[in-house]
Design a protein around this motif. Structure first.
Motif, PDB file in Angstrom:
ATOM      1  N   LEU A 145     -59.279  60.493  57.624  1.00  0.00           N
ATOM      2  CA  LEU A 145     -60.535  59.858  58.034  1.00  0.00           C
ATOM      3  C   LEU A 145     -61.099  60.571  59.261  1.00  0.00           C
ATOM      4  N   ALA A 146     -60.223  60.829  60.230  1.00  0.00           N
ATOM      5  CA  ALA A 146     -60.665  61.509  61.451  1.00  0.00           C
ATOM      6  C   ALA A 146     -61.145  62.924  61.128  1.00  0.00           C
ATOM      7  N   ARG A 147     -60.388  63.611  60.293  1.00  0.00           N
ATOM      8  CA  ARG A 147     -60.735  64.995  59.946  1.00  0.00           C
ATOM      9  C   ARG A 147     -62.096  65.062  59.262  1.00  0.00           C
ATOM     10  N   LEU A 148     -62.336  64.147  58.334  1.00  0.00           N
ATOM     11  CA  LEU A 148     -63.591  64.160  57.584  1.00  0.00           C
ATOM     12  C   LEU A 148     -64.766  63.821  58.501  1.00  0.00           C
ATOM     13  N   ALA A 149     -64.542  62.841  59.385  1.00  0.00           N
ATOM     14  CA  ALA A 149     -65.610  62.456  60.317  1.00  0.00           C
ATOM     15  C   ALA A 149     -65.928  63.621  61.249  1.00  0.00           C
ATOM     16  N   MET A 150     -64.898  64.321  61.692  1.00  0.00           N
ATOM     17  CA  MET A 150     -65.107  65.439  62.615  1.00  0.00           C
ATOM     18  C   MET A 150     -65.833  66.595  61.934  1.00  0.00           C
ATOM     19  N   ALA A 151     -65.747  66.644  60.614  1.00  0.00           N
ATOM     20  CA  ALA A 151     -66.477  67.685  59.878  1.00  0.00           C
ATOM     21  C   ALA A 151     -67.921  67.262  59.618  1.00  0.00           C
ATOM     22  N   GLY A 152     -68.299  66.093  60.137  1.00  0.00           N
ATOM     23  CA  GLY A 152     -69.687  65.664  60.029  1.00  0.00           C
ATOM     24  C   GLY A 152     -70.017  64.846  58.793  1.00  0.00           C
ATOM     25  N   LEU A 153     -69.002  64.460  58.036  1.00  0.00           N
ATOM     26  CA  LEU A 153     -69.269  63.666  56.836  1.00  0.00           C
ATOM     27  C   LEU A 153     -69.446  62.197  57.191  1.00  0.00           C
TER      28      LEU A 153
ATOM     29  N   MET B 118     -51.644  54.235  63.958  1.00  0.00           N
ATOM     30  CA  MET B 118     -52.955  54.838  63.715  1.00  0.00           C
ATOM     31  C   MET B 118     -54.073  54.156  64.511  1.00  0.00           C
ATOM     32  N   ASP B 119     -53.883  52.858  64.826  1.00  0.00           N
ATOM     33  CA  ASP B 119     -54.931  52.115  65.532  1.00  0.00           C
ATOM     34  C   ASP B 119     -55.149  52.604  66.961  1.00  0.00           C
ATOM     35  N   VAL B 120     -54.191  53.356  67.526  1.00  0.00           N
ATOM     36  CA  VAL B 120     -54.393  53.867  68.884  1.00  0.00           C
ATOM     37  C   VAL B 120     -54.484  55.392  68.900  1.00  0.00           C
ATOM     38  N   THR B 121     -54.501  56.015  67.716  1.00  0.00           N
ATOM     39  CA  THR B 121     -54.545  57.480  67.682  1.00  0.00           C
ATOM     40  C   THR B 121     -55.689  57.968  66.779  1.00  0.00           C
ATOM     41  N   PHE B 122     -55.379  58.171  65.500  1.00  0.00           N
ATOM     42  CA  PHE B 122     -56.384  58.781  64.629  1.00  0.00           C
ATOM     43  C   PHE B 122     -57.602  57.891  64.385  1.00  0.00           C
ATOM     44  N   LEU B 123     -57.409  56.575  64.390  1.00  0.00           N
ATOM     45  CA  LEU B 123     -58.559  55.720  64.062  1.00  0.00           C
ATOM     46  C   LEU B 123     -59.614  55.703  65.172  1.00  0.00           C
ATOM     47  N   PRO B 124     -59.211  55.542  66.445  1.00  0.00           N
ATOM     48  CA  PRO B 124     -60.244  55.684  67.483  1.00  0.00           C
ATOM     49  C   PRO B 124     -60.874  57.078  67.506  1.00  0.00           C
ATOM     50  N   LEU B 125     -60.076  58.091  67.197  1.00  0.00           N
ATOM     51  CA  LEU B 125     -60.631  59.453  67.127  1.00  0.00           C
ATOM     52  C   LEU B 125     -61.697  59.518  66.027  1.00  0.00           C
ATOM     53  N   ALA B 126     -61.370  58.936  64.877  1.00  0.00           N
ATOM     54  CA  ALA B 126     -62.316  58.934  63.761  1.00  0.00           C
ATOM     55  C   ALA B 126     -63.595  58.191  64.143  1.00  0.00           C
ATOM     56  N   GLU B 127     -63.445  57.043  64.783  1.00  0.00           N
ATOM     57  CA  GLU B 127     -64.625  56.254  65.169  1.00  0.00           C
ATOM     58  C   GLU B 127     -65.476  56.984  66.203  1.00  0.00           C
ATOM     59  N   ALA B 128     -64.799  57.702  67.106  1.00  0.00           N
ATOM     60  CA  ALA B 128     -65.548  58.467  68.105  1.00  0.00           C
ATOM     61  C   ALA B 128     -66.409  59.542  67.439  1.00  0.00           C
ATOM     62  N   HIS B 129     -66.024  59.943  66.232  1.00  0.00           N
ATOM     63  CA  HIS B 129     -66.805  60.951  65.515  1.00  0.00           C
ATOM     64  C   HIS B 129     -67.651  60.338  64.401  1.00  0.00           C
ATOM     65  N   GLY B 130     -67.895  59.052  64.494  1.00  0.00           N
ATOM     66  CA  GLY B 130     -68.871  58.435  63.597  1.00  0.00           C
ATOM     67  C   GLY B 130     -68.311  57.749  62.366  1.00  0.00           C
TER      68      GLY B 130
END
Lengths: 564, 203
Positions: A67-75, A260-272
């Motif tokens: 989820l984080a990876r995809l969001a960071m790629a702008g999807l 994941m709730d304190v690592t990848f998920l906030p990262l994903a949300e920070a990227h939309g």
């Protein structure tokens, strides 16, 4: 807010199979080709509905990293999570009963000769999935774990190698802030060490360390995804160090455990990315070509729909195959639900003169992988050894089930709780034809068939368990334990949608893409072709990042094609 | 086996009120103490069956030393009334409500068959013998033709045991003070004790 349309008619789904048949009659075909396009009233005008690039079902170790990876790629990505969002710092109690909401408590039926238990044994629900519950034990798989068939002629090889996973292991260890020994005593040399020193050893770990030293078994503080010091996490900020509360399995209230709730998920949300809690997916919709167009989910007692271009199914090795079976999706290999595996996880307990107080410290503080390929093994594969802490209610339940103690003997035994320490193993499990998941006739509260999981240890698992029990009894003897007893069990849910090179015997390819359904990816423990001799979480996350990268590669290729 | 250690009374109650326990943890524990102290009217079982369940639980977790024993039967009745699950069940057993009805009926049958009296009227040793027969698959009676006795007993025992050791006073009994984990545990090794951890009273 999660999707605002109500369920509408006219979109294909398995309960209404309206796939247009091929037109065989040449005259009719010609007429249709020359006649105006089909009248819109055949399909009621669909109300406009939301569509995103990617939907991710599940926010655990399989769903969150990608989820984080995809969001960071702008999807534009939305994760649908069946469970609620928690505020762990405020709401998580240090109390097993109070934390029961953390587990997937919809009933699953456990069949077979050695039925495996679910609920608090291996499941989680809520934003973060089962990582809310995992013990944070994060050893890497070893290269030969992925080549079991080549090495032993049984089980399965992975269609990818350790070298494919190693860069992701490295990335994860540094992103999550894994505490562990450097250099790590087993497996291939690594590019760099763990970013943090190991967590301190608790009583059980010290006992195991002492005894193994006498017996010539190498041990080491284990790699754990819990912070031994405050850690700055890119894109998220500071996370606090572990306070040794020993409660990983029932939820970390400190933020030290890399759930994941304190690592990848906030990262994903920070990227939309958006994460929609309390959304239970029931249907996966397809067009006439069989491509996925979106999903139907229940939230607040309402059915909603969300469209997508690509679906990532990351709901774990029970709910993922269950959803595929319910939707009759990606079933062409005949392997969905097959190859269910659970790690042999026998525990050996003993009573010591010393005060242990098994509720303190990271539960799995010490590891040995000297049993990865034991020289005297009469089985394929291997296992790891770990010391274990335990909380009182979990322990008491195991005493009841495993020793069958009740009445005064149960209460007398439990009074020694503070002097009790355990070791357990985690070992490879082979796929067997009679170990599988199916849909039962019995329905759950939603009216959906409950999953029934058949699981029996076969020779290989029995022999490994016997080997391990003997060794662990020796270790506890050497450590000075009395009243030693063993609790045979299995842990983790693996397999059911295995990865492979061909759609004849596998559900997904090496990139995690489903054979026969071009825009469906699966990423969780269900895709493991073999069980590995280590805890699965780190490898699930590695696959998750890899799946995202492989998917993004194909998107790039598509973009290039479109532009040229 | 050496005699079991005891722990000073009121350790846990005092800790619950202390700053070593988080607000969420305190709320959960106080609520459990409060609920356990309330009189209970069964919602799922009829009065006779509930009394039988209480009698069975009193043998699984006898508490002769307590003026007011920690009761687990009300919590089982509550759960069955609410239709809650712990996430799984043995496929050989019917759904929980049915399993409990059948199983308790079977215990009653076994008491009658062996000792000619209802379970509740048997001497404690006879009650234990009845339960042991269920646990060891030697109980006769129609119920045990359809219900797997050892698996039913395991489920009943595991639930009763978990409910008992969830109670703060049962946790005090075994010297567990993990609820008092603020701000951190720093003395976690063998024979290391934090000041707030109670010293056992050796018998």
């Amino acid at each position: 807010m999660p999707g605002e349309e109500s369920l509408e008619e006219g979109v294909l789904n398995p309960s209404k199979p309206t796939v247009e048949p091929d037109i065989q009659d040449p005259l009719l075909r010609q007429l249709l080709q020359t006649s105006p396009p089909p009248q819109p009233q055949q399909q009621p005008v669909p109300t406009p509905r939301a569509e995103v690039d990617c939907i991710v079902i599940g926010t655990g170790a399989g769903g969150a990293p990608l989820l984080a990876r995809l969001a960071m790629a702008g999807l534009k990505v939305v994760a649908l999570e069946a469970g609620p969002r928690h505020d762990a710092r405020r709401d998580f109690a240090t109390d097993e009963k109070a934390q029961e909401f953390l587990f997937w408590n919809d009933e699953r039926l456990s069949a077979g000769r050695t039925p495996t238990s679910f609920g608090n044994n291996n499941s989680g629900t809520g934003v973060g999935g089962s990582t809310l519950h995992y013990t944070a034990y994060t050893p890497r798989a070893q290269p030969d774990d992925l080549r079991l068939r080549t090495e032993f002629g049984v089980g399965e090889d992975w269609p990818l190698s350790y070298d494919d996973l190693a860069p992701y292991y490295d990335e994860l260890e540094h992103f999550l802030g894994i505490s562990g020994p450097s250099p790590y005593p087993w497996g291939p040399a690594r590019r760099r060490g763990y970013p943090l020193a190991p967590l301190p050893l608790n009583g059980a770990a010290q006992l195991m360390q002492r005894a193994c030293e006498q017996l010539g078994i190498r041990t080491s503080p284990a790699a754990n995804a819990a912070l031994s010091a405050r850690y700055y996490q890119e894109g998220i900020g500071w996370r606090e160090a572990c306070t040794n509360r020993g409660f990983c399995q029932a939820g970390c209230s400190v933020g030290a455990k890399a759930s994941m709730d304190v690592t990848f998920l906030p990262l994903a949300e920070a990227h939309g990315a958006e994460i929609w809690p309390n959304c239970f997916v029931t249907e996966i919709e397809r067009d006439a070509q069989g491509a996925i167009t979106g999903v139907v989910y229940e939230t607040d007692g309402q059915q909603q729909r969300l469209g997508c271009r690509t679906l990532f199914l990351c709901a774990g090795a029970v709910e993922t195959p269950r959803l595929l079976l319910l939707n009759e999706l990606a079933l062409s290999s005949g392997q969905v639900g097959r190859n269910f595996m659970a790690h042999p996880g026998i525990q050996v307990w003993g009573t010591f003169d010393e005060m242990v107080r098994p509720y303190k410290g990271i539960p799995g503080a010490l590891i040995s992988e000297d049993t990865h390929r034991p020289t005297d093994a009469d089985f394929a594969g291997g296992y790891l050894l770990q010391s274990i802490g335990v909380m009182p209610v979990t322990f008491a339940s195991q005493v009841a089930r495993g020793r069958g103690l009740w009445g005064q003997p149960l209460r007398d035994y439990m009074r020694q709780y503070n002097h009790i320490a355990g070791i357990n193993i985690l070992g490879d499990c082979l796929p067997h034809a009679d170990n599988y998941l199916e849909l039962a006739d019995e329905k759950d509260a939603r009216g959906l068939p409950k999953p029934r999981v058949h699981f029996s240890f076969h020779d290989n698992e029995e022999r490994m368990t016997a080997h391990a029990e003997k060794l662990m009894r020796r270790i506890w003897d050497a450590a000075g334990a009395r009243d030693i007893w063993a609790f045979p069990r299995s842990a983790h849910v693996i397999g059911t949608c295995r990865m492979g090179l061909s759609g004849d015997y596998a559900v997904v390819d090496t990139d995690g893409r489903a054979f026969g359904v071009p825009n469906l990816y699966i990423c969780d423990n269900s895709v493991f072709p073999s069980a590995l001799s280590v805890n699965p979480a780190l490898t699930i996350m590695a696959l998750s990042l890899r799946t995202a990268d492989r998917f993004l590669e194909t998107q790039k290729r598509l973009d290039t094609k479109t532009k040229s | 086996m050496p005699a079991a250690p005891h722990h000073p009374e009121n350790t846990v109650r005092a800790l619950i009120e202390s700053p070593h326990v988080s607000a969420a943890t305190r709320a959960a524990l106080l609520d459990r103490l409060e609920t356990a102290a309330q009189p209970y009217t069964p919602q799922f079982f009829d009065a006779d069956t509930f009394a039988l369940l209480q009698a069975v639980c009193a043998r699984l977790l006898p508490q002769p030393e307590r003026a007011a024993p920690i009761e687990v039967a009300p919590r089982i009745d509550e759960r069955l009334a609410a239709g809650l699950s712990d996430g799984w069940r043995y496929d050989v057993l019917p759904p929980d409500r049915e399993a409990y009805r059948l199983g308790l009926g079977g215990i009653q049958q076994e008491a009658q068959a062996q000792f000619g009296q209802p379970f509740a009227q048997l001497a404690p040793e006879q009650q234990d013998e009845t339960l042991r027969r269920v646990q060891q698959a030697t109980a006769a009676g129609a119920a045990w033709q359809t219900l797997d006795g050892p698996r039913f007993f395991e489920e009943l025992l595991a639930e009763a045991t978990a409910l008992y050791y969830q109670h703060p006073l049962a946790q005090e009994e075994i010297g567990y003070v993990g609820m008092a984990d603020l701000p951190a545990w720093t003395r976690i090794g063998l024979d290391e004790r934090e000041d707030r951890e109670p010293q056992p009273i050796q018998p």
